[in-house]
Design a protein around this motif. Structure first.
Motif, PDB file in Angstrom:
ATOM      1  N   PRO A  71       2.917 -12.220  -4.332  1.00  0.00           N
ATOM      2  CA  PRO A  71       3.528 -10.890  -4.223  1.00  0.00           C
ATOM      3  C   PRO A  71       3.558 -10.166  -5.563  1.00  0.00           C
ATOM      4  O   PRO A  71       3.531 -10.799  -6.617  1.00  0.00           O
ATOM      5  CB  PRO A  71       4.944 -11.208  -3.734  1.00  0.00           C
ATOM      6  CG  PRO A  71       5.223 -12.568  -4.293  1.00  0.00           C
ATOM      7  CD  PRO A  71       3.919 -13.297  -4.276  1.00  0.00           C
ATOM      8  N   LEU A  72       3.624  -8.849  -5.478  1.00  0.00           N
ATOM      9  CA  LEU A  72       3.708  -7.999  -6.664  1.00  0.00           C
ATOM     10  C   LEU A  72       4.953  -7.127  -6.565  1.00  0.00           C
ATOM     11  O   LEU A  72       5.357  -6.719  -5.470  1.00  0.00           O
ATOM     12  CB  LEU A  72       2.494  -7.072  -6.744  1.00  0.00           C
ATOM     13  CG  LEU A  72       1.152  -7.628  -7.195  1.00  0.00           C
ATOM     14  CD1 LEU A  72       0.128  -6.491  -7.216  1.00  0.00           C
ATOM     15  CD2 LEU A  72       1.244  -8.260  -8.570  1.00  0.00           C
ATOM     16  N   GLU A  73       5.547  -6.846  -7.698  1.00  0.00           N
ATOM     17  CA  GLU A  73       6.587  -5.826  -7.731  1.00  0.00           C
ATOM     18  C   GLU A  73       5.943  -4.471  -7.458  1.00  0.00           C
ATOM     19  O   GLU A  73       4.741  -4.278  -7.715  1.00  0.00           O
ATOM     20  CB  GLU A  73       7.276  -5.804  -9.100  1.00  0.00           C
ATOM     21  CG  GLU A  73       8.013  -7.090  -9.441  1.00  0.00           C
ATOM     22  CD  GLU A  73       9.216  -7.326  -8.543  1.00  0.00           C
ATOM     23  OE1 GLU A  73       9.765  -6.317  -8.032  1.00  0.00           O
ATOM     24  OE2 GLU A  73       9.596  -8.501  -8.355  1.00  0.00           O
ATOM     25  N   VAL A  74       6.736  -3.541  -6.963  1.00  0.00           N
ATOM     26  CA  VAL A  74       6.196  -2.224  -6.614  1.00  0.00           C
ATOM     27  C   VAL A  74       5.519  -1.584  -7.815  1.00  0.00           C
ATOM     28  O   VAL A  74       4.413  -1.017  -7.709  1.00  0.00           O
ATOM     29  CB  VAL A  74       7.313  -1.314  -6.065  1.00  0.00           C
ATOM     30  CG1 VAL A  74       6.807   0.120  -5.891  1.00  0.00           C
ATOM     31  CG2 VAL A  74       7.828  -1.852  -4.732  1.00  0.00           C
ATOM     32  N   HIS A 134       1.564  -0.395  -8.056  1.00  0.00           N
ATOM     33  CA  HIS A 134       1.124   0.961  -8.373  1.00  0.00           C
ATOM     34  C   HIS A 134       0.223   0.961  -9.607  1.00  0.00           C
ATOM     35  O   HIS A 134      -0.770   1.709  -9.657  1.00  0.00           O
ATOM     36  CB  HIS A 134       2.336   1.875  -8.591  1.00  0.00           C
ATOM     37  CG  HIS A 134       3.108   2.138  -7.334  1.00  0.00           C
ATOM     38  ND1 HIS A 134       4.129   3.072  -7.262  1.00  0.00           N
ATOM     39  CD2 HIS A 134       3.019   1.587  -6.094  1.00  0.00           C
ATOM     40  CE1 HIS A 134       4.626   3.083  -6.037  1.00  0.00           C
ATOM     41  NE2 HIS A 134       3.975   2.186  -5.318  1.00  0.00           N
ATOM     42  N   TYR A 135       0.551   0.122 -10.563  1.00  0.00           N
ATOM     43  CA  TYR A 135      -0.287   0.026 -11.766  1.00  0.00           C
ATOM     44  C   TYR A 135      -1.685  -0.487 -11.409  1.00  0.00           C
ATOM     45  O   TYR A 135      -2.699   0.048 -11.884  1.00  0.00           O
ATOM     46  CB  TYR A 135       0.371  -0.901 -12.787  1.00  0.00           C
ATOM     47  CG  TYR A 135      -0.477  -1.160 -14.012  1.00  0.00           C
ATOM     48  CD1 TYR A 135      -0.534  -0.218 -15.044  1.00  0.00           C
ATOM     49  CD2 TYR A 135      -1.228  -2.331 -14.126  1.00  0.00           C
ATOM     50  CE1 TYR A 135      -1.313  -0.437 -16.170  1.00  0.00           C
ATOM     51  CE2 TYR A 135      -2.020  -2.563 -15.242  1.00  0.00           C
ATOM     52  CZ  TYR A 135      -2.062  -1.615 -16.252  1.00  0.00           C
ATOM     53  OH  TYR A 135      -2.845  -1.846 -17.368  1.00  0.00           O
ATOM     54  N   SER A 136      -1.753  -1.513 -10.569  1.00  0.00           N
ATOM     55  CA  SER A 136      -3.058  -2.059 -10.159  1.00  0.00           C
ATOM     56  C   SER A 136      -3.897  -1.001  -9.454  1.00  0.00           C
ATOM     57  O   SER A 136      -5.105  -0.894  -9.688  1.00  0.00           O
ATOM     58  CB  SER A 136      -2.867  -3.264  -9.238  1.00  0.00           C
ATOM     59  OG  SER A 136      -2.262  -4.342  -9.921  1.00  0.00           O
ATOM     60  N   LEU A 140       2.112   1.629   0.121  1.00  0.00           N
ATOM     61  CA  LEU A 140       1.151   2.425  -0.643  1.00  0.00           C
ATOM     62  C   LEU A 140       1.824   3.694  -1.154  1.00  0.00           C
ATOM     63  O   LEU A 140       2.542   4.365  -0.408  1.00  0.00           O
ATOM     64  CB  LEU A 140      -0.037   2.822   0.232  1.00  0.00           C
ATOM     65  CG  LEU A 140      -1.073   1.752   0.548  1.00  0.00           C
ATOM     66  CD1 LEU A 140      -2.042   2.273   1.607  1.00  0.00           C
ATOM     67  CD2 LEU A 140      -1.836   1.344  -0.698  1.00  0.00           C
ATOM     68  N   PRO A 141       1.575   4.055  -2.406  1.00  0.00           N
ATOM     69  CA  PRO A 141       2.084   5.337  -2.904  1.00  0.00           C
ATOM     70  C   PRO A 141       1.204   6.478  -2.419  1.00  0.00           C
ATOM     71  O   PRO A 141       0.012   6.289  -2.147  1.00  0.00           O
ATOM     72  CB  PRO A 141       1.989   5.182  -4.421  1.00  0.00           C
ATOM     73  CG  PRO A 141       0.841   4.239  -4.624  1.00  0.00           C
ATOM     74  CD  PRO A 141       0.866   3.294  -3.459  1.00  0.00           C
TER      75      PRO A 141
END
Length: 338
Positions: free
Chosen positions: A45-48, A52-54, A72-73
């Motif tokens: 898992p990734l932090e939000v 977004h950075y990825s 998704l942003p």
């Protein structure tokens, strides 16, 4: 290829190690890497913020992902063209506005219908044989059947009603063939030809369906119009010794009415979905005797999640070949999802 200016679209894959093992075992992963040699694999898992950075750094045209993916942003619409989701509902992952802007989204669609139908059959048989009752009684109270006349029933020759006639119901109808059941269904939008092909009687109404079903399987969609559609009035129409099974959507059924039907009429119940999930510890459903409960296990078992990976690989191949994709989530499908 959808983007003719690129020889190879940028692909970002986000999955946990367990999701990768289940959805993308080595042979499917190899096919994915052969199709996209330069894909970027990110471990979930990734932090939000990391997610977004990825997305900003990689600017992928395609994202392949599973359950452990943050939403998704809206900014992803600047570069993202196709989200290949390996699982089911995308409502918590994809803002509706992204689909309005043209983002292509696919999910596992009907590929999981066979395993959900399999679980439906399990719950039908469990309810008829009173597995929920006896499992608890034998383990916790040391009970054993009294005499030679237990309160159990066979599926053979029963009248089975299907509320909803989508992909899962159609798979279930095929699984029920060896039991020589009388099948009825209520699904007004399904054409008569489908009923004829499956040898299913078209019920005139929900009242007709419930009153003529020894086994009622709830598989109606979770749209707003169906909220608590199944309540006291319909449940009272079920014949004596009937069983009620729900693998559709929890919000379709008034659970308080189910509890009343169980306590007052002895209705045998088998559930895999609930209005609130996880099912609260103090839910009256947990205290009923004549009930079989599963914690939303009806979807694809881990050993069959590779089917979803194979479907995704096929869709990705269609995408780069500019061919129509399977199981596309349009706005109508999005709005009907839960």
């Amino acid at each position: 290829m959808n983007n003719a200016s690129q020889a190879q679209p940028t692909v970002l894959v986000l999955m946990t190690e367990q999701e990768k093992n289940e959805f993308m075992p080595p042979d499917i992963e190899a096919g994915l890497r052969e199709m996209f040699p330069n894909l970027v694999w990110v471990d979930a898992p990734l932090e939000v913020g990391q997610w977004h950075y990825s997305l900003r750094e990689q600017r992928p045209e395609i994202v392949v992902c599973a359950w452990e993916t943050p939403p998704l942003p809206l900014e992803a619409a600047e570069h993202l063209k196709y989200l290949c989701f390996l699982c089911g509902s995308v409502r918590s992952l994809v803002p509706r506005e992204l689909i309005e802007r043209g983002l292509i989204v696919t999910n596992w669609g009907s590929i999981v219908s066979n395993t959900v139908a399999e679980c439906s059959l399990l719950l039908i048989l469990s309810a008829l044989r009173r597995v929920g009752n006896w499992s608890v009684a034998m383990r916790t109270r040391g009970e054993w059947k009294q005499g030679r006349h237990p309160d159990t029933l066979s599926l053979f020759g029963r009248r089975v009603g299907l509320h909803g006639l989508g992909a899962i119901s159609r798979e279930l109808a095929r699984l029920l063939v060896p039991f020589n059941v009388e099948l009825s269904a209520y699904s007004p939008s399904v054409p008569d030809e489908t009923y004829r092909k499956l040898n299913i009687r078209r019920a005139d109404s929900l009242e007709d369906l419930f009153s003529t079903s020894d086994v009622l399987v709830e598989l109606a969609p979770g749209k707003p119009d169906n909220y608590h559609l199944v309540g006291d009035d319909l449940l009272r129409l079920l014949p004596q010794q009937a069983v009620f099974v729900n693998l559709g959507r929890g919000m379709v059924v008034d659970e308080a009415a189910l509890v009343r039907a169980s306590r007052e009429r002895g209705l045998h119940i088998a559930l895999d979905v609930y209005e609130t999930e996880p099912l609260p510890a103090d839910s009256p459903l947990r205290r009923l005797d004549n009930i079989t409960l599963l914690p939303h296990l009806g979807g694809p078992t881990p050993d069959r999640r590779r089917d979803c990976g194979e479907l995704a690989l096929q869709n990705l191949g269609y995408y780069v070949s500019d061919l129509p994709l399977m199981n596309v989530i349009d706005l109508g499908t999005y709005d009907r999802a839960t």
